[in-house]
Design an enzyme around this catalytic site. Structure first.
Site, PDB file in Angstrom:
ATOM      1  N   HIS A  11       0.849  -1.193   0.000  1.00  0.00           N
ATOM      2  CA  HIS A  11       0.000   0.000   0.000  1.00  0.00           C
ATOM      3  C   HIS A  11       0.887   1.245   0.000  1.00  0.00           C
ATOM      4  CE1 HIS A  11      -2.141   3.197   2.420  1.00  0.00           C
ATOM      5  NE2 HIS A  11      -3.014   2.983   1.448  1.00  0.00           N
ATOM      6  N   ASN A  12       0.497   2.265  -0.778  1.00  0.00           N
ATOM      7  CA  ASN A  12       1.289   3.503  -0.865  1.00  0.00           C
ATOM      8  C   ASN A  12       2.781   3.186  -0.947  1.00  0.00           C
ATOM      9  OD1 ASN A  12      -1.100   4.861  -0.736  1.00  0.00           O
ATOM     10  ND2 ASN A  12      -0.706   5.909   1.197  1.00  0.00           N
ATOM     11  N   GLU A  43       1.500   0.121  -5.530  1.00  0.00           N
ATOM     12  CA  GLU A  43       0.536   1.208  -5.728  1.00  0.00           C
ATOM     13  C   GLU A  43       1.240   2.473  -6.203  1.00  0.00           C
ATOM     14  OE1 GLU A  43      -3.208   3.379  -3.433  1.00  0.00           O
ATOM     15  OE2 GLU A  43      -1.739   2.266  -2.260  1.00  0.00           O
ATOM     16  N   ASP A 100       0.181   6.467  -6.675  1.00  0.00           N
ATOM     17  CA  ASP A 100      -0.755   7.595  -6.563  1.00  0.00           C
ATOM     18  C   ASP A 100      -0.272   8.702  -7.481  1.00  0.00           C
ATOM     19  OD1 ASP A 100      -2.035   6.130  -4.691  1.00  0.00           O
ATOM     20  OD2 ASP A 100      -1.711   7.478  -3.007  1.00  0.00           O
ATOM     21  N   HIS A 133       1.693  11.307  -1.915  1.00  0.00           N
ATOM     22  CA  HIS A 133       0.435  11.192  -1.184  1.00  0.00           C
ATOM     23  C   HIS A 133      -0.242  12.560  -1.227  1.00  0.00           C
ATOM     24  CE1 HIS A 133      -1.830   9.500   2.542  1.00  0.00           C
ATOM     25  NE2 HIS A 133      -2.410   9.160   1.419  1.00  0.00           N
ATOM     26  N   GLU A 155      -3.783   4.881  -8.745  1.00  0.00           N
ATOM     27  CA  GLU A 155      -4.774   5.802  -8.189  1.00  0.00           C
ATOM     28  C   GLU A 155      -4.577   7.112  -8.951  1.00  0.00           C
ATOM     29  OE1 GLU A 155      -5.472   7.952  -4.007  1.00  0.00           O
ATOM     30  OE2 GLU A 155      -5.519   5.768  -3.856  1.00  0.00           O
TER      31      GLU A 155
END
Length: 752
Positions: A324-325, A354, A356, A369, A403
């Site tokens: 995640h992230n 991931e 973003d 983020h 994302e």
């Protein structure tokens, strides 16, 4: 069940004798030209930034385990680091620092030393391509050589190095004061009377110092393990040694192995070091200990070190190691974003990362983020790092979970970077010539990248040559919406067709209930669940959740409130068949220990085949009720924690700091991290062995505050070997602690 044991002695091995005579090069490729090059040392340019590039002299020290380099700091003229602290050595400009601060023209002169834990990379440039290659080749040889040593050899090497350090005046003798200092170094605190007694027993010459054979006698007393004496003595029934038949009896009775006479004979040929015993086809106590500390004596089934599961099942039939992230090195609010974070997780066989994505300066998309103070990294730099390191430790497919917050123009550039940089490895259309009805397998997708994200139309448009776009806007990802302030509606974003078209098997859709998904959701359409929603579904609709995961993928992600990058417990998610259980890899935690244990078998490839009852449509498995079914295989797991060897100090800066170790559930032992012994037995009732994980946690007892972690090890119960086994220990960041470990007896039996 094993005999209760106490403590005593064993003779020293030939490896230790070599070390005691100072022949450290025995362990370091004696006569090797690259090794000699490192021992001579040389000038390198240390690079920290475009403007900070300094000449420094580096060399390998005589112990062949320590690198020395000069420093211009006033109080740190000489600095060292251990070879054991090196994770890897990369040739070329393959670190974020070298990519930023050097020109492509010096590519072949550059290399990076990557450290374990959070220590910064060491970026270096050699005077020539040839010298850079020799530095990299030499360091890699030593790293590999040390890695391939047995735990017994590492143990002996470590003890002798500690002895050398305790010999302050370097006279090859050991005074009582030096002996006490040495004992503290190896994590033992003894009172003055005991230290004086052991010293007197070894000082046969009454000279007031130990030397030569007296030091060897001291070494014998120190490394003596009565638990091995007791086990060996029970089965050594032939002239005081183990015959081939004796060893076979041990394998059959204690280890519960399906062994033959030939198997026992092969072990003697492989591990017995005494020539006379080997001629008789006997195994001495030294050979027996050497065998026990090798992979055949490990808790972890060596057959599971390689890919052994069926990899031809559909992709959704596997648990998939997921991050995640991924871009974050630390917390979720102000920590750095880095390509190094992607490299680290990929080298740990993470198979879903991931990204973003946000609009960046100069038309280039960036990853960070959003709406926080975390730093930014270029999307194209991340894709390059992923391409370079995705398949270093596993050949199986990598999922890029996007994302997307970018404008259409920057989305087009994202698609361009993905297609141009990943090339044929990027899946841009379904495999085969007809519309699929199920996922391809990890085997079919070897070396491939899958994009997870939003798609404008259905997948069958690929085969109908339809350019019809249902709509050029899509709702944002569920995770992006969850990060918003309460009350804010999920927004729509415009989606570039170029980016939409490369989403093939992992189209993101909102979850509207299991019945809706069953009737309306295609197999390639997958939902992401925040942890609270996923845990609620696992609690209230476990069987439905499991059936959902039989033909679709599910991704679980941590709550947005976890700004410290903490993690949720992944086990309940695996228990209902969720595949992509995304965790914050950057945070050492008990949850990450479980994740590392779950993905340890099957060649550490990042894919674990789910149990059959999580793949069969007729299954009614519910982990909350455990009703009768093929999954219910009641077992009793007997565990005897016997002893530990050479546990590390927690506070290395304080010489007198000695650990008081316990293995979770045992009592603690005062002031002995070198060879503590517990001999405590435990019994566990197991309901569903195929889902069970086993974890050993060693802590330093503290009566006034929380215990400190010394080391831990986790693995699936299905990968555990019965009998007397050595258990390696890992640091909080998942690295092996050299020479340290537990000795246990294990037995998994059917419940009556």
């Amino acid at each position: 069940m094993p005999t209760t044991l106490t403590q005593s002695q064993m003779s020293v091995s030939p490896v230790a004798l070599c070390l005691l005579r100072g022949h450290l090069r025995f362990l370091c490729l004696e006569g090797d030209a690259d090794l000699q090059f490192l021992l001579n040392g040389g000038e390198l340019i240390k690079i920290r930034s475009t403007s900070w590039k300094k000449n420094r002299f580096f060399k390998l020290q005589e112990d062949c385990k320590t690198m020395w380099h000069e420093s211009r700091k006033i109080f740190k003229k000489n600095q060292t680091f251990s070879i054991d602290d090196i994770d890897s050595v990369r040739m070329g400009r393959q670190s974020e620092g070298l990519n930023k601060h050097t020109d492509t023209s010096v590519e072949e002169q550059c290399f990076s030393i990557i450290f374990k834990a959070r220590k910064k990379n060491l970026d270096l440039m050699a005077p020539s391509r040839e010298e850079a290659k020799r530095w990299v080749s030499g360091l890699n040889k030593i790293i590999n050589n040390l890695h391939n040593l047995s735990r017994q050899q590492k143990s002996e090497h470590w003890i002798i190095n500690c002895m050398r350090k305790a010999d302050k005046n370097e006279d090859n003798k050991m005074t009582l004061k030096e002996l006490k200092h040495f004992l503290r170094q190896i994590n033992i605190e003894v009172d003055d009377t005991y230290a004086a007694d052991i010293f007197k027993r070894c000082d046969k010459s009454n000279s007031g110092s130990l030397e030569g054979s007296e030091i060897k006698h001291f070494y014998d007393l120190l490394t003596h393990r009565e638990e091995i004496d007791v086990i060996y003595g029970k089965y050594a029934e032939t002239e005081g040694q183990m015959s081939t038949r004796d060893l076979l009896n041990f394998l059959l009775n204690e280890q519960r192995e399906q062994a033959s006479f030939e198997d026992a004979l092969k072990l003697i040929e492989k591990y017995e070091m005494d020539g006379t015993a080997k001629e008789k086809k006997h195994m001495t106590k030294d050979g027996f200990l050497m065998f026990l500390v090798q992979e055949e004596g490990s808790i972890f089934n060596p057959a599971h070190k390689h890919v052994y599961q069926d990899m031809s099942q559909p992709l959704n039939h596997y648990y998939i190691s997921s991050s995640h992230n991924t871009y974050l090195m630390e917390d979720q609010l102000k920590g750095p974003s880095s390509t190094e974070a992607y490299i680290k997780v990929l080298m740990k066989s993470c198979r879903c990362v991931e990204l973003d994505c946000w609009d960046g300066a100069n038309g280039e998309p960036v990853i960070y983020h959003g709406y926080t103070l975390t730093s930014k990294v270029l999307f194209r730099d991340v894709i390059k790092a992923i391409k370079d390191f995705a398949f270093k430790t596993s050949d199986y497919p990598v999922i890029l979970s996007l994302e997307n917050h970018c404008s259409v123009d920057q989305q087009k550039l994202m698609a361009h970077h993905l297609i141009s940089m990943l090339g044929d490895a990027l899946v841009t259309k379904p495999l085969g010539n007809t519309m699929p009805t199920n996922f391809p397998s990890p085997e079919e997708l070897k070396g491939k990248f899958l994009i997870k994200g939003k798609r404008l139309n259905k997948l069958d448009a690929v085969f109908t040559n339809s350019n019809t776009i249902e709509e050029d806007t899509v709702s944002e990802e569920d995770e992006a919406a969850d990060c918003k302030e309460n009350g804010q509606k999920k927004s729509k974003i415009k989606l570039a067709k170029e980016l939409s078209d490369i989403v093939i098997y992992c189209k993101s859709v909102h979850f509207n209930g299991f019945e809706h998904a069953k009737d309306n959701q295609a197999f390639y359409e997958m939902s992401s669940f925040k942890e609270s929603k996923a845990f609620n579904l696992a609690e209230t609709s476990a069987t439905a959740f499991m059936h959902h995961n039989m033909d679709k993928l599910s991704r679980i992600y941590p709550a947005g409130s976890r700004t410290d990058s903490s993690n949720y417990n992944p086990v309940p998610m695996w228990n209902v068949g969720c595949q992509i259980v995304a965790l914050n890899f950057q945070t050492p935690s008990k949850e990450m220990y479980l994740n590392q244990g779950r993905f340890l078998p099957n060649g550490f490839c990042g894919y674990i085949l789910k149990p059959e009852f999580q793949r069969s449509l007729s299954s009614q498995f519910d982990p909350n009720t455990l009703t009768r079914g093929p999954w219910l295989k009641r077992k009793i797991f007997h565990v005897m924690v016997i002893s530990a060897q050479q546990l590390p100090k927690i506070n290395k800066d304080k010489q007198k700091s000695i650990v008081d170790p316990l293995v979770r559930e045992t009592h603690h032992i005062n002031n002995n991290g070198f060879n503590p012994m517990w001999n405590q037995t435990f019994q566990f009732n197991i309901q569903v062995p195929e889902l069970a994980l086993v974890q050993f946690v060693v802590e330093d007892y503290d009566s006034t505050s929380q215990n400190d972690l010394i080391g831990q090890y986790c693995l699936p119960l299905t990968s555990v070997q019965n009998g007397y086994r050595h258990v390696p220990l890992l640091t909080k960041r998942g690295d092996v602690i050299c020479s340290a470990g537990l000795f246990v007896h294990l037995m998994l039996l059917d419940a009556q």
